[in-house]
Design an enzyme around this catalytic site. Structure first.
Site, mmCIF file in Angstrom:
data_model
loop_
_atom_site.group_PDB
_atom_site.id
_atom_site.type_symbol
_atom_site.label_atom_id
_atom_site.label_comp_id
_atom_site.label_asym_id
_atom_site.label_seq_id
_atom_site.Cartn_x
_atom_site.Cartn_y
_atom_site.Cartn_z
ATOM 1 N N HIS A 90 -3.624 -165.966 -5.713
ATOM 2 C CA HIS A 90 -5.029 -166.281 -5.952
ATOM 3 C C HIS A 90 -5.218 -167.784 -5.781
ATOM 4 O O HIS A 90 -4.340 -168.565 -6.144
ATOM 5 C CB HIS A 90 -5.414 -165.902 -7.391
ATOM 6 C CG HIS A 90 -6.737 -166.481 -7.817
ATOM 7 N ND1 HIS A 90 -7.930 -165.872 -7.510
ATOM 8 C CD2 HIS A 90 -7.052 -167.629 -8.472
ATOM 9 C CE1 HIS A 90 -8.927 -166.628 -7.972
ATOM 10 N NE2 HIS A 90 -8.418 -167.688 -8.563
ATOM 11 N N ASN A 101 -2.424 -159.228 -2.519
ATOM 12 C CA ASN A 101 -2.336 -160.254 -1.474
ATOM 13 C C ASN A 101 -1.616 -161.532 -1.957
ATOM 14 O O ASN A 101 -1.928 -162.631 -1.511
ATOM 15 C CB ASN A 101 -3.730 -160.547 -0.883
ATOM 16 C CG ASN A 101 -4.717 -160.988 -1.933
ATOM 17 O OD1 ASN A 101 -4.351 -161.160 -3.093
ATOM 18 N ND2 ASN A 101 -5.961 -161.187 -1.542
ATOM 19 N N LYS A 128 0.495 -163.315 -7.825
ATOM 20 C CA LYS A 128 0.069 -162.022 -8.378
ATOM 21 C C LYS A 128 1.260 -161.096 -8.690
ATOM 22 O O LYS A 128 2.362 -161.300 -8.165
ATOM 23 C CB LYS A 128 -0.903 -161.360 -7.387
ATOM 24 C CG LYS A 128 -2.180 -162.182 -7.188
ATOM 25 C CD LYS A 128 -3.202 -161.453 -6.336
ATOM 26 C CE LYS A 128 -4.467 -162.282 -6.184
ATOM 27 N NZ LYS A 128 -5.534 -161.545 -5.455
ATOM 28 N N GLU A 159 -11.317 -171.650 -14.221
ATOM 29 C CA GLU A 159 -10.092 -170.836 -14.205
ATOM 30 C C GLU A 159 -8.916 -171.591 -14.843
ATOM 31 O O GLU A 159 -8.084 -170.983 -15.526
ATOM 32 C CB GLU A 159 -9.767 -170.432 -12.765
ATOM 33 C CG GLU A 159 -10.801 -169.449 -12.215
ATOM 34 C CD GLU A 159 -10.679 -169.166 -10.723
ATOM 35 O OE1 GLU A 159 -11.494 -168.378 -10.218
ATOM 36 O OE2 GLU A 159 -9.781 -169.727 -10.061
ATOM 37 N N TYR A 189 -12.021 -161.477 -13.366
ATOM 38 C CA TYR A 189 -12.604 -160.969 -12.113
ATOM 39 C C TYR A 189 -14.008 -160.401 -12.315
ATOM 40 O O TYR A 189 -14.463 -159.595 -11.504
ATOM 41 C CB TYR A 189 -11.674 -159.920 -11.496
ATOM 42 C CG TYR A 189 -10.489 -160.549 -10.782
ATOM 43 C CD1 TYR A 189 -10.663 -161.257 -9.590
ATOM 44 C CD2 TYR A 189 -9.205 -160.464 -11.297
ATOM 45 C CE1 TYR A 189 -9.599 -161.849 -8.934
ATOM 46 C CE2 TYR A 189 -8.131 -161.057 -10.639
ATOM 47 C CZ TYR A 189 -8.332 -161.747 -9.464
ATOM 48 O OH TYR A 189 -7.285 -162.336 -8.807
HETATM 49 P P1 GDP Z 1 -10.053 -164.229 -2.442
HETATM 50 O O1 GDP Z 1 -10.924 -165.356 -2.916
HETATM 51 O O2 GDP Z 1 -9.535 -164.412 -1.043
HETATM 52 O O3 GDP Z 1 -8.929 -163.889 -3.417
HETATM 53 O O4 GDP Z 1 -10.966 -162.928 -2.327
HETATM 54 P P2 GDP Z 1 -12.154 -162.372 -3.251
HETATM 55 O O5 GDP Z 1 -12.601 -163.384 -4.269
HETATM 56 O O6 GDP Z 1 -13.173 -161.811 -2.323
HETATM 57 O O7 GDP Z 1 -11.484 -161.143 -4.007
HETATM 58 C C1 GDP Z 1 -10.685 -161.316 -5.148
HETATM 59 C C2 GDP Z 1 -9.499 -160.391 -5.048
HETATM 60 O O8 GDP Z 1 -9.953 -159.044 -5.066
HETATM 61 C C3 GDP Z 1 -8.710 -160.505 -3.746
HETATM 62 O O9 GDP Z 1 -7.781 -161.557 -3.734
HETATM 63 C C4 GDP Z 1 -8.041 -159.140 -3.667
HETATM 64 O O10 GDP Z 1 -6.889 -159.096 -4.527
HETATM 65 C C5 GDP Z 1 -9.119 -158.232 -4.246
HETATM 66 N N1 GDP Z 1 -9.961 -157.635 -3.184
HETATM 67 C C6 GDP Z 1 -10.907 -158.259 -2.430
HETATM 68 N N2 GDP Z 1 -11.479 -157.418 -1.550
HETATM 69 C C7 GDP Z 1 -10.879 -156.202 -1.787
HETATM 70 C C8 GDP Z 1 -11.038 -154.912 -1.206
HETATM 71 O O11 GDP Z 1 -11.855 -154.696 -0.295
HETATM 72 N N3 GDP Z 1 -10.239 -153.917 -1.698
HETATM 73 C C9 GDP Z 1 -9.330 -154.134 -2.698
HETATM 74 N N4 GDP Z 1 -8.585 -153.102 -3.137
HETATM 75 N N5 GDP Z 1 -9.155 -155.335 -3.271
HETATM 76 C C10 GDP Z 1 -9.915 -156.361 -2.823
#
Ligand code: GDP
Length: 139
Positions: free
Chosen positions: A117, A114, A11, A128, A51
């Site tokens: 991805h 974080n 990222k 993807e 997303y």
């Molecule tokens: P992943 O599969 O672990 O990447 O998590 P998700 O699919 O739930 O979320 C996609 C991305 O959205 C995450 O990698 C984070 O960059 C972002 N994200 C997820 N939860 C949060 C949140 O509670 N707050 C914020 N600011 N970003 C989030």
């Protein structure tokens, strides 16, 4: 049956901080073959589409803004049971909850930023991968 590819992305903030090399080294050492890789930048619209599953979430706007804020490294990784193996290598979405030794524990700075991805299912790994790489770019 588990598939053998996953889609991964380094990222923007991790790219900006110079973490491409160390993250690729961890991916290599974990036994993934990097079958496609490129540096690219998501346009706002592309980030919205990528997303779109999170459209209803409060963090969606910030996430789209962040993911289109700078270059990313996009790649297709090969390994047996690739999706699950890579998810375990990157660790929990929230770096504060990620296990020691995971990529997110080492290089993430927040839940949003974080570091990496990783696809969450074989089906999404294909969707993807198609989003970023044409068939002729795959080896
Ligand atoms: P992943 O599969 O672990 O990447 O998590 P998700 O699919 O739930 O979320 C996609 C991305 O959205 C995450 O990698 C984070 O960059 C972002 N994200 C997820 N939860 C949060 C949140 O509670 N707050 C914020 N600011 N970003 C989030």
């Amino acid at each position: 049956m588990a598939g053998n590819i996953t889609f991964a992305m380094i990222k923007p903030y991790a790219v900006k901080q110079g973490f491409i090399g160390p993250i690729l080294a961890i991916i290599n050492e974990a036994g993934f073959r990097i079958s496609c890789i490129k540096s690219t930048k998501l346009g706002r619209k592309e980030a919205e589409i990528f997303y779109s599953i999170h459209k209803s979430k409060l963090f969606y706007e910030d996430l789209v803004e962040f993911m289109s804020s700078g270059p990313v490294i996009a790649m297709i990784l090969e390994k047996e049971n690739a999706v699950e193996e890579f998810r375990s290598l990157i660790g929990h979405t929230d770096p504060a909850k990620a296990k020691d030794g995971t990529i997110r524990k080492k290089y993430a700075t927040s839940v949003q930023s974080n570091a990496v991805h990783g696809s969450d299912s074989d089906e999404n790994a294909l969707i993807e991968s198609d989003f970023f790489f044409s068939k002729k770019d795959r080896y």
